[in-house]
Design a protein around this motif. Structure first.
Motif, mmCIF file in Angstrom:
data_model
loop_
_atom_site.group_PDB
_atom_site.id
_atom_site.type_symbol
_atom_site.label_atom_id
_atom_site.label_comp_id
_atom_site.label_asym_id
_atom_site.label_seq_id
_atom_site.Cartn_x
_atom_site.Cartn_y
_atom_site.Cartn_z
ATOM 1 N N GLY A 164 15.620 -26.603 73.255
ATOM 2 C CA GLY A 164 15.179 -26.865 74.618
ATOM 3 C C GLY A 164 15.207 -28.332 75.006
ATOM 4 O O GLY A 164 15.722 -28.686 76.078
ATOM 5 N N PRO A 165 14.674 -29.246 74.167
ATOM 6 C CA PRO A 165 14.715 -30.668 74.522
ATOM 7 C C PRO A 165 16.135 -31.191 74.702
ATOM 8 O O PRO A 165 16.388 -32.038 75.563
ATOM 9 C CB PRO A 165 13.999 -31.348 73.355
ATOM 10 C CG PRO A 165 13.087 -30.296 72.808
ATOM 11 C CD PRO A 165 13.851 -29.015 72.953
ATOM 12 N N ARG A 166 17.073 -30.686 73.908
ATOM 13 C CA ARG A 166 18.462 -31.133 74.053
ATOM 14 C C ARG A 166 19.046 -30.648 75.376
ATOM 15 O O ARG A 166 19.783 -31.376 76.053
ATOM 16 C CB ARG A 166 19.295 -30.621 72.878
ATOM 17 C CG ARG A 166 18.929 -31.310 71.565
ATOM 18 C CD ARG A 166 19.449 -30.571 70.348
ATOM 19 N NE ARG A 166 20.873 -30.305 70.390
ATOM 20 C CZ ARG A 166 21.513 -29.571 69.483
ATOM 21 N NH1 ARG A 166 20.831 -29.025 68.467
ATOM 22 N NH2 ARG A 166 22.816 -29.382 69.576
ATOM 23 N N ALA A 167 18.711 -29.416 75.765
ATOM 24 C CA ALA A 167 19.174 -28.917 77.061
ATOM 25 C C ALA A 167 18.550 -29.722 78.196
ATOM 26 O O ALA A 167 19.222 -30.050 79.184
ATOM 27 C CB ALA A 167 18.833 -27.435 77.203
ATOM 28 N N ALA A 168 17.273 -30.057 78.047
ATOM 29 C CA ALA A 168 16.591 -30.850 79.077
ATOM 30 C C ALA A 168 17.215 -32.233 79.210
ATOM 31 O O ALA A 168 17.192 -32.827 80.293
ATOM 32 C CB ALA A 168 15.110 -30.962 78.744
ATOM 33 N N ALA A 169 17.776 -32.736 78.114
ATOM 34 C CA ALA A 169 18.415 -34.048 78.134
ATOM 35 C C ALA A 169 19.851 -33.993 78.648
ATOM 36 O O ALA A 169 20.514 -35.037 78.736
ATOM 37 C CB ALA A 169 18.384 -34.664 76.743
ATOM 38 N N GLY A 170 20.339 -32.803 78.962
ATOM 39 C CA GLY A 170 21.667 -32.688 79.559
ATOM 40 C C GLY A 170 22.717 -32.020 78.711
ATOM 41 O O GLY A 170 23.858 -31.859 79.164
ATOM 42 N N GLU A 171 22.386 -31.607 77.489
ATOM 43 C CA GLU A 171 23.378 -30.930 76.661
ATOM 44 C C GLU A 171 23.617 -29.522 77.202
ATOM 45 O O GLU A 171 22.672 -28.803 77.544
ATOM 46 C CB GLU A 171 22.898 -30.858 75.214
ATOM 47 C CG GLU A 171 23.930 -30.274 74.267
ATOM 48 C CD GLU A 171 23.541 -30.407 72.802
ATOM 49 O OE1 GLU A 171 24.169 -29.732 71.960
ATOM 50 O OE2 GLU A 171 22.606 -31.184 72.498
ATOM 51 N N HIS A 172 24.882 -29.122 77.257
ATOM 52 C CA HIS A 172 25.239 -27.834 77.848
ATOM 53 C C HIS A 172 25.375 -26.774 76.762
ATOM 54 O O HIS A 172 26.299 -26.795 75.958
ATOM 55 C CB HIS A 172 26.550 -27.932 78.630
ATOM 56 C CG HIS A 172 26.371 -28.419 80.026
ATOM 57 N ND1 HIS A 172 26.019 -27.583 81.067
ATOM 58 C CD2 HIS A 172 26.463 -29.660 80.564
ATOM 59 C CE1 HIS A 172 25.918 -28.283 82.189
ATOM 60 N NE2 HIS A 172 26.180 -29.550 81.913
ATOM 61 N N PHE A 173 24.440 -25.817 76.787
ATOM 62 C CA PHE A 173 24.564 -24.642 75.935
ATOM 63 C C PHE A 173 25.178 -23.486 76.718
ATOM 64 O O PHE A 173 25.372 -22.399 76.167
ATOM 65 C CB PHE A 173 23.192 -24.261 75.366
ATOM 66 C CG PHE A 173 22.644 -25.304 74.434
ATOM 67 C CD1 PHE A 173 22.965 -25.294 73.084
ATOM 68 C CD2 PHE A 173 21.845 -26.332 74.910
ATOM 69 C CE1 PHE A 173 22.481 -26.269 72.226
ATOM 70 C CE2 PHE A 173 21.358 -27.320 74.060
ATOM 71 C CZ PHE A 173 21.676 -27.286 72.716
ATOM 72 N N TYR A 196 18.970 -20.491 81.287
ATOM 73 C CA TYR A 196 19.978 -20.365 82.342
ATOM 74 C C TYR A 196 19.831 -19.011 83.070
ATOM 75 O O TYR A 196 20.752 -18.182 83.059
ATOM 76 C CB TYR A 196 21.384 -20.489 81.751
ATOM 77 C CG TYR A 196 21.611 -21.763 80.966
ATOM 78 C CD1 TYR A 196 21.730 -22.993 81.610
ATOM 79 C CD2 TYR A 196 21.694 -21.738 79.573
ATOM 80 C CE1 TYR A 196 21.940 -24.162 80.898
ATOM 81 C CE2 TYR A 196 21.900 -22.909 78.850
ATOM 82 C CZ TYR A 196 22.018 -24.115 79.513
ATOM 83 O OH TYR A 196 22.222 -25.270 78.797
ATOM 84 N N PRO A 197 18.699 -18.791 83.710
ATOM 85 C CA PRO A 197 18.475 -17.474 84.325
ATOM 86 C C PRO A 197 19.451 -17.151 85.456
ATOM 87 O O PRO A 197 19.829 -15.983 85.633
ATOM 88 C CB PRO A 197 17.028 -17.560 84.824
ATOM 89 C CG PRO A 197 16.751 -19.029 84.981
ATOM 90 C CD PRO A 197 17.534 -19.686 83.884
ATOM 91 N N THR A 198 19.864 -18.158 86.219
ATOM 92 C CA THR A 198 20.801 -17.889 87.316
ATOM 93 C C THR A 198 22.137 -17.400 86.779
ATOM 94 O O THR A 198 22.734 -16.448 87.309
ATOM 95 C CB THR A 198 20.992 -19.153 88.174
ATOM 96 O OG1 THR A 198 19.729 -19.564 88.701
ATOM 97 C CG2 THR A 198 21.959 -18.889 89.320
ATOM 98 N N GLU A 199 22.610 -18.035 85.705
ATOM 99 C CA GLU A 199 23.872 -17.614 85.104
ATOM 100 C C GLU A 199 23.737 -16.246 84.448
ATOM 101 O O GLU A 199 24.648 -15.406 84.522
ATOM 102 C CB GLU A 199 24.343 -18.653 84.093
ATOM 103 C CG GLU A 199 24.722 -19.978 84.730
ATOM 104 C CD GLU A 199 25.159 -21.019 83.709
ATOM 105 O OE1 GLU A 199 26.059 -20.700 82.903
ATOM 106 O OE2 GLU A 199 24.598 -22.122 83.695
ATOM 107 N N ALA A 200 22.610 -16.022 83.785
ATOM 108 C CA ALA A 200 22.384 -14.722 83.152
ATOM 109 C C ALA A 200 22.389 -13.616 84.198
ATOM 110 O O ALA A 200 23.007 -12.553 84.013
ATOM 111 C CB ALA A 200 21.063 -14.731 82.383
ATOM 112 N N ARG A 201 21.696 -13.856 85.313
ATOM 113 C CA ARG A 201 21.647 -12.855 86.374
ATOM 114 C C ARG A 201 23.035 -12.610 86.955
ATOM 115 O O ARG A 201 23.421 -11.463 87.219
ATOM 116 C CB ARG A 201 20.685 -13.302 87.476
ATOM 117 C CG ARG A 201 20.511 -12.278 88.579
ATOM 118 C CD ARG A 201 19.597 -12.786 89.687
ATOM 119 N NE ARG A 201 19.313 -11.739 90.653
ATOM 120 C CZ ARG A 201 20.142 -11.367 91.630
ATOM 121 N NH1 ARG A 201 21.311 -11.980 91.754
ATOM 122 N NH2 ARG A 201 19.809 -10.396 92.461
#
Length: 281
Positions: free
Chosen positions: A83-92, A120-125
């Motif tokens: 989570g912290p890496r995603a918050a810092a801008g890393e794309h999972f 990424y709830p918008t992408e999941a949806r």
């Protein structure tokens, strides 16, 4: 008090949804009819019968003799610690990959962790509502279901079932309306204990017979060659929808898909391969 001649009576009939209004002078107002349609329930996705002793069934590939079909699958991996890496801008995630699959009209199965859906709830949806894709379960936080699996932390046997349930809850919360009854073990690692732990969940465990090698790959041509060299009728190809750890996958898809079609392959979802597998392997 309003005289009876000026009263307006409204009549509503449930089912026909017909509204009619009459006035004192006998003039008729327009009647509006609304048809209420009830969609039939969606058919249950195909699953394999339980294995010996009721163990969770494992699917690796479809029939080899029922035509040139191949399923491209994409693991959307994310762990609870990332989570912290995603918050810092890393794309999972990998929006370009999904856009490429849509542009090429490639049906695909995405095995999604619950943590990815949370991030990424918008992408999941979007994936869950797009008939071109089907979304399946890849655990909640990508922890292994065996004790020794490529260095992944493991899920205790007593928590395996709840981990899968937690992932399904995250998929639905993100807006995936009908996640598939398919489960992919993180790292592809499983044993009898894991199959026994999931035997009441009602899932088919989906493995693969073609490893793309896209994780950490920098040479898209090498990944492309590996897929094209190993693919057979009925193959399940494993790739990844994680830009940070699989940066070449979009380029691979842009080359592999036209070549597979040139060779006469039809690209399908995993559910179609499982449906073809009734008594055939």
């Amino acid at each position: 008090m309003i005289p009876p001649a000026r009263r307006i009576t409204a009549v509503c009939v449930l089912g026909a949804a017909l509204a009619a209004c009459g006035s004192a002078d006998g003039a008729r107002h327009d009647r509006t009819e609304a048809t209420v349609s009830i969609s039939p329930p969606a058919p249950r996705p195909p699953v394999l019968a339980p294995g010996p002793g009721g163990l969770t069934p494992v699917f690796e590939h479809g029939p080899r003799t029922l035509g040139r079909t191949v399923a491209l699958t994409f693991d959307a991996d994310m762990t609870t610690a990332e989570g912290p890496r995603a918050a810092a801008g890393e794309h999972f995630d990998n929006p370009d990959l999904i856009g490429t699959l849509r542009a090429l009209k490639v049906p695909a199965t995405v095995f999604m962790t619950g943590r990815w859906a949370d991030e990424y709830p918008t992408e999941a949806r979007s994936l869950g509502h797009d008939p071109q894709f089907e979304v399946a379960n890849h655990s909640y936080g990508h922890n292994a279901f065996t004790d020794d699996c490529d260095g992944l932390p493991s899920v205790p046997a007593a928590e395996m079932r709840s981990d899968v349930a937690r992932a399904y809850a995250s998929l639905r919360k993100a807006g995936v309306p009908r996640p598939m009854p398919y489960f992919r073990f993180p790292g592809g690692c499983y044993d009898r204990q894991a199959l026994r732990a999931l035997n009441e969940v009602g899932v088919t465990a989906v493995q693969w017979d073609v490893v793309s090698g896209d994780t950490s790959a920098k040479d898209a041509d090498a990944v492309t060659r590996q897929v094209l060299d190993e693919v057979q009728p009925g193959s399940v190809v494993v790739m990844h929808c994680v830009l940070s750890t699989a940066p070449t996958t979009t380029q691979v898809v842009r080359t592999v898909v036209p070549e597979l079609r040139r060779r006469g392959y039809r690209l399908v979802k995993v559910s179609e391969l499982i449906g073809q597998s009734n008594g055939h392997r």
